[in-house]
Design a protein around this motif. Sequence first.
Motif, PDB file in Angstrom:
ATOM      1  N   VAL A 324       0.803  -1.187   0.128  1.00 18.61           N
ATOM      2  CA  VAL A 324      -0.172  -0.024   0.122  1.00 18.61           C
ATOM      3  C   VAL A 324       0.798   0.968   0.054  1.00 18.61           C
ATOM      4  N   ASP A 360      -7.748   0.880   7.826  1.00 19.23           N
ATOM      5  CA  ASP A 360      -8.224   0.078   6.839  1.00 19.23           C
ATOM      6  C   ASP A 360      -6.881  -0.019   5.642  1.00 19.23           C
ATOM      7  N   SER A 362      -4.397  -1.391   4.979  1.00 17.46           N
ATOM      8  CA  SER A 362      -3.712  -2.678   4.808  1.00 17.46           C
ATOM      9  C   SER A 362      -4.465  -3.700   4.548  1.00 17.46           C
ATOM     10  N   THR A 363      -3.563  -4.532   3.540  1.00 18.72           N
ATOM     11  CA  THR A 363      -4.468  -5.831   2.954  1.00 18.72           C
ATOM     12  C   THR A 363      -3.851  -6.872   4.168  1.00 18.72           C
ATOM     13  N   LEU A 364      -3.182  -6.567   5.043  1.00 21.30           N
ATOM     14  CA  LEU A 364      -2.885  -7.783   6.277  1.00 21.30           C
ATOM     15  C   LEU A 364      -1.973  -8.661   5.586  1.00 21.30           C
ATOM     16  N   CYS A 365      -1.165  -8.284   4.528  1.00 19.40           N
ATOM     17  CA  CYS A 365      -0.200  -9.189   3.864  1.00 19.40           C
ATOM     18  C   CYS A 365       0.833  -9.729   4.477  1.00 19.40           C
TER      19      CYS A 365
END
Lengths: 455, 240
Positions: A324, A360, A362-365
């Motif tokens: 991101v 929000d 972050s894709t939590l990757c």
Amino acid sequence: MSEEQGSLHFRANSVASIADESLRAALRNAADTFGTRRTLAFGSVPDLEALREKASAIRMEVLDNLPGYVDTFAANAARQGATVHRASDAQSACDIVGSILTGHGITMAAKGKSMVSEEIGLNHHLQRLGIEVVETDLGEYIIQLEGETPSHIIVPAIHKNRKQVGKLFSERLGVPYTEDPQVLTKTARKVMREKFLAAKAGISGANFAIADTGSLVLFTNEGNGRMVTSLPPLHVAVLSIEKILPKLTDLPTFIRLLPRSATGQAITSYVSLITGTRKAGEATGAKELHIVLVDNGRSSIVKGECREMLKCIRCGACMNVCPVYRTVGGHAYGWTYPGPMGMVLTTLLTGMENSYPLVDASTLCGACVDVCPVRIPLVELIVKLREERVRDGLSDRRERIGMRLFGAAAAQPALFGWGEKLSRLLWPVIKKVGGEKVAGRLPEPAARPFHRRMP
Amino acid sequence: MRVQLFGTCMIDSFYPEVGEATVQLLEHFGVEVVFPKGQTCCGQPAFNAGYREEARGAARHFLSVFTGDDPIVTPSGSCAAMVKHHYPELFRDDPRLAEKAARAAARVFEISQFLVGTLRAQERSFIGKGRITYHSSCHLTRMLGVREEPLLLIAALKGAEFVPMPDATRCCGFGGVFMAKLPEISCALAEEKADSVIATGADTVTGGDSACLMTIADALKRRGSTVKAKHLVQLLAEGL
Ligand code: SF4
């Protein structure tokens, strides 16, 4: 604070960044370079995991006993001749620095890179008092000329390419246009040299503060950190309280980790240790040293669920690898700290109500967790903050309704099946409402779901 | 040997063929596949978005459906990671469910993990074709720690050529609710991923998570590319 507002517009900010092709190219380029260098640099560290574990434990030890360490550091720094000030919030920190400088009749100060002074808005405050502040870190200087804020905690001008810097220099400094980085650096150095010599005060941050010796530690590559802290007779160091390491013998662990994580260097060009004021017989060092310990919310963060965020040593590795961040850049985050560490820290420091869209981002990757030298569980903290936002009633209404329905359906197979059937029927409508960028990216639901195909 | 298959909600609605390929593969290796009735979703969408109570509801249901001691196998790295890592945490304060959650966590396997670790499927050969590249899904790789297994299985596809993808571990931009909340960034990331796929010259991109493959397939389509996105179990089942 208007900067705080920015974090509320993360999506709009990011849309603007995405549209800016040259920004994205510059970001991708720089972030990739640092990321690759980081990986290479750690190739020569045999037991990286043990080292990270050790670093994390040292930082946790500080957080577990923060008030005690702050007191120890303050007492030892004072014994070495420093005047130690404690600032509970941004305003009081600014007031303290302001009154030290005005008390000495300072009209111009040379400043080294310091994220906490960005956090508290120190430059603005000093300018209002009629004090000119010259940033001496090249990146900081560039964005100061442009009237911007840093977009990365290690590489403040990461979003600029050399063409833009060349143009900026020729416009603001009246030098002939060039994109040659060496010539540009030389130009900046010339301007700064004059400032260093003229400045009667230097302002710096600190990477670490050592409790058992009362020393400040600075990692720099340009030598400006040394100039700022030793040339002018007055040195004011502004740092946040969690930057403490218990003992001088803890430092080598961080010397091995910080530069490697930040820029992929085995060590920075300069690592300065400043212990108190200039002693009799010493040729360098400030005659008067003021250390401003800024709390600004740390004391309460350290008691909360996300306390591990304060382990952060500001290396910036998490932003370089964050998909991101490398797409939208630091300014999209709307406040001092960007990237994965920034979304957590900003939320903690400015309050959920002032920053909630950030969680929000972050894709939590988990790429950030992989690189963090002090093992901050960033993904876990982001989820915790999202939970907090839900608890605080600050989550999006449609999302809330959707999740309630989802929760009910997930616990009741019949309802779940009906939901699936219904969405299959309504798919054309959902696709329209959801739009090109959301539902339009999903395939058509299958005519017969898998559970109906299984005996 | 008997396993319980967790189909996942994504596969249930959008990719039943992935579920079918999983069954086919497991049965090929002589495994009896039980599909526990009434299964829904592992609760991950709610958990990741911060809706802990809703996630607990879904997890409680999962634990009531998946009982017994057979391994739970699922063709989704992120759902396996949810059960393995978040279930025990969700029920930390509930002794009865905590014990159930710990048992489920211990017996859940992502399909490639199960194929390689338990069935040693990598020692067989499958008929493969074309040029295949692999996207390393974030949760499968980082959370579950499954790195080698899919590559071993791709290597077992005799006749196919494996072409590594640059930045294979970089996120595809799906991220569950992320996709809906920050669609512009999500699209930008998916496009970048599609570019990486195209750059390999592969004709198929594979992986262990249907959600990522969905995102990548869409971005490929938008790029006008003909590269196909297929779950690894599909490639293996086709090559039996
Ligand atoms: S969170 Fe970790 S990786 Fe990010 S800046 Fe802080 S120490 Fe570095």
